[in-house]
Design a protein around this motif. Structure first.
Motif, mmCIF file in Angstrom:
data_model
loop_
_atom_site.group_PDB
_atom_site.id
_atom_site.type_symbol
_atom_site.label_atom_id
_atom_site.label_comp_id
_atom_site.label_asym_id
_atom_site.label_seq_id
_atom_site.Cartn_x
_atom_site.Cartn_y
_atom_site.Cartn_z
ATOM 1 N N VAL A 45 0.867 -1.184 0.000
ATOM 2 C CA VAL A 45 0.000 0.000 0.000
ATOM 3 C C VAL A 45 0.900 1.229 0.000
ATOM 4 O O VAL A 45 1.647 1.462 0.953
ATOM 5 N N LEU A 46 0.839 2.022 -1.068
ATOM 6 C CA LEU A 46 1.770 3.130 -1.259
ATOM 7 C C LEU A 46 1.094 4.471 -0.981
ATOM 8 O O LEU A 46 -0.121 4.615 -1.148
ATOM 9 N N GLY A 47 1.902 5.440 -0.568
ATOM 10 C CA GLY A 47 1.352 6.759 -0.300
ATOM 11 C C GLY A 47 2.410 7.840 -0.399
ATOM 12 O O GLY A 47 3.604 7.581 -0.540
ATOM 13 N N ARG A 48 1.913 9.083 -0.312
ATOM 14 C CA ARG A 48 2.785 10.250 -0.340
ATOM 15 C C ARG A 48 1.989 11.435 0.199
ATOM 16 O O ARG A 48 0.804 11.586 -0.107
ATOM 17 N N ASP A 49 2.642 12.256 0.999
ATOM 18 C CA ASP A 49 2.027 13.486 1.513
ATOM 19 C C ASP A 49 0.698 13.223 2.222
ATOM 20 O O ASP A 49 -0.263 13.991 2.087
ATOM 21 N N GLY A 50 0.630 12.117 2.965
ATOM 22 C CA GLY A 50 -0.521 11.856 3.802
ATOM 23 C C GLY A 50 -1.710 11.216 3.135
ATOM 24 O O GLY A 50 -2.761 11.052 3.761
ATOM 25 N N VAL A 51 -1.571 10.853 1.847
ATOM 26 C CA VAL A 51 -2.670 10.181 1.145
ATOM 27 C C VAL A 51 -2.132 8.933 0.447
ATOM 28 O O VAL A 51 -0.927 8.806 0.198
ATOM 29 N N LEU A 52 -3.019 8.009 0.112
ATOM 30 C CA LEU A 52 -2.628 6.824 -0.636
ATOM 31 C C LEU A 52 -2.476 7.174 -2.111
ATOM 32 O O LEU A 52 -3.229 7.982 -2.656
ATOM 33 N N THR A 53 -1.497 6.527 -2.745
ATOM 34 C CA THR A 53 -1.244 6.770 -4.168
ATOM 35 C C THR A 53 -1.340 5.513 -5.011
ATOM 36 O O THR A 53 -1.297 5.595 -6.242
ATOM 37 N N GLY A 54 -1.476 4.354 -4.397
ATOM 38 C CA GLY A 54 -1.597 3.139 -5.187
ATOM 39 C C GLY A 54 -1.505 1.884 -4.345
ATOM 40 O O GLY A 54 -1.127 1.923 -3.166
ATOM 41 N N VAL A 55 -1.882 0.769 -4.952
ATOM 42 C CA VAL A 55 -1.772 -0.559 -4.343
ATOM 43 C C VAL A 55 -1.075 -1.454 -5.348
ATOM 44 O O VAL A 55 -1.431 -1.472 -6.532
ATOM 45 N N ILE A 56 -0.070 -2.203 -4.911
ATOM 46 C CA ILE A 56 0.744 -2.990 -5.829
ATOM 47 C C ILE A 56 0.721 -4.473 -5.469
ATOM 48 O O ILE A 56 0.188 -4.873 -4.445
ATOM 49 N N ASP A 57 1.337 -5.259 -6.357
ATOM 50 C CA ASP A 57 1.582 -6.693 -6.178
ATOM 51 C C ASP A 57 0.295 -7.491 -6.029
ATOM 52 O O ASP A 57 -0.123 -7.860 -4.925
ATOM 53 N N PHE A 58 -0.296 -7.805 -7.178
ATOM 54 C CA PHE A 58 -1.520 -8.609 -7.216
ATOM 55 C C PHE A 58 -1.216 -10.069 -7.563
ATOM 56 O O PHE A 58 -2.057 -10.771 -8.106
ATOM 57 N N GLY A 59 -0.027 -10.538 -7.222
ATOM 58 C CA GLY A 59 0.341 -11.913 -7.524
ATOM 59 C C GLY A 59 -0.509 -12.946 -6.812
ATOM 60 O O GLY A 59 -0.621 -14.085 -7.266
ATOM 61 N N ASP A 60 -1.111 -12.556 -5.678
ATOM 62 C CA ASP A 60 -1.945 -13.481 -4.913
ATOM 63 C C ASP A 60 -3.427 -13.229 -5.101
ATOM 64 O O ASP A 60 -4.245 -13.745 -4.320
ATOM 65 N N VAL A 61 -3.813 -12.449 -6.114
ATOM 66 C CA VAL A 61 -5.236 -12.181 -6.336
ATOM 67 C C VAL A 61 -5.975 -13.495 -6.542
ATOM 68 O O VAL A 61 -5.512 -14.387 -7.251
ATOM 69 N N HIS A 62 -7.131 -13.628 -5.893
ATOM 70 C CA HIS A 62 -7.873 -14.879 -6.008
ATOM 71 C C HIS A 62 -9.305 -14.679 -5.527
ATOM 72 O O HIS A 62 -9.670 -13.597 -5.038
ATOM 73 N N VAL A 63 -10.109 -15.695 -5.692
ATOM 74 C CA VAL A 63 -11.464 -15.701 -5.153
ATOM 75 C C VAL A 63 -11.386 -16.330 -3.766
ATOM 76 O O VAL A 63 -11.030 -17.501 -3.610
ATOM 77 N N GLY A 64 -11.689 -15.525 -2.757
ATOM 78 C CA GLY A 64 -11.534 -16.017 -1.394
ATOM 79 C C GLY A 64 -12.449 -15.287 -0.426
ATOM 80 O O GLY A 64 -13.519 -14.813 -0.793
#
Length: 247
Positions: free
Chosen positions: A155-174
């Motif tokens: 979970v990435l951020g800058r200046d007090g806000v989120l800027t992105g979410v990375i690494d979806f290698g484990d994406v699944h139906v769960g």
């Protein structure tokens, strides 16, 4: 001219290099990881427009050796967490978890079974009082598209806000609760409370998220066993014992 790249780091599955200050190139560390990266190649171009924060959209660079790349997602790992960010992550998870499972399946996403047999064979003998945790996890619903590995490094951020979410290698139906495990149980109250209010976390969902938070170190033990790393395995056992006191 393309530069040789700047090494960014590595996780359990892949290494990452920054090229031309724009592209993140990822290479699998083991042959089986290529399967997960190929799934991301299919899933992320479809999924990205449905989400309220930037995410990696992979492109194939080379089939042999296998290399993929995506544009650099802005921001960095968060040093502090606040209510604004909690609300943002709650909105992100609402959007992700609202994606139709049938559409996800059509794009190659399926379930990711918990390795319960290995947990029982390799880990449970070392923490025999934890059998009930495995039974509870085995009964969790598997009916939602999830990130599957949502933690502070993704979970990435800058200046007090989120800027992105990375690494979806484990994406699944769960179980949707898996994506709430870290966010509700290892973050400051202002972040966790804002996320819970935005997402609409129920008591039952919070309880399941704690189960997933407690099961996290079990994977660390298996990874240590698989890679001949007794220090990692011992670290996982310490985590299991520490988190068991929260239940």
């Amino acid at each position: 001219m393309t530069d040789a790249g700047t090494y960014l780091g590595q996780g359990w599955d892949s290494t990452a290099t920054l090229v031309d200050e724009r592209w993140v190139e990822r290479r699998p560390k083991r042959a089986e990881v290529e399967v997960y990266l190929r799934r991301e190649l299919t899933v992320m171009p479809w999924l990205a427009p449905l989400l309220p924060l930037p995410v990696p959209v992979l492109r194939l660079v080379s089939a042999d050796p296998f290399v993929v790349r995506h544009e650099l997602v802005p921001g960095g790992e968060l040093e502090t967490l606040n209510a604004v960010q909690g609300k943002q992550l709650g909105e992100f998870l609402l959007a992700l978890h609202a994606v139709a499972v049938a559409d996800a399946v059509a794009h190659g996403v399926g379930p990711a079974p918990v390795p319960l047999d290995r947990f029982r064979a390799e880990v449970l003998p070392l923490v025999p009082d934890q059998a009930g945790l495995l039974d509870a996890v085995a009964a969790a619903p598997l009916d939602t598209l999830v990130h599957g590995d949502l933690g502070p490094e993704h979970v990435l951020g800058r200046d007090g806000v989120l800027t992105g979410v990375i690494d979806f290698g484990d994406v699944h139906v769960g179980d949707a609760a898996i994506d709430l495990a870290w966010a509700l149980h290892s973050t400051p109250p202002e972040f966790a409370d804002a996320l819970a209010a935005t997402y609409g976390v129920t008591a039952e969902l919070r309880e399941r998220s704690l189960l997933w938070h407690r099961i996290g170190p079990w994977y660390e033990v298996l990874f240590g066993n698989d890679n001949g790393d007794p220090e990692m395995a011992e670290s996982g056992l310490t985590g299991i014992r520490n988190r068991s006191s929260w239940f």
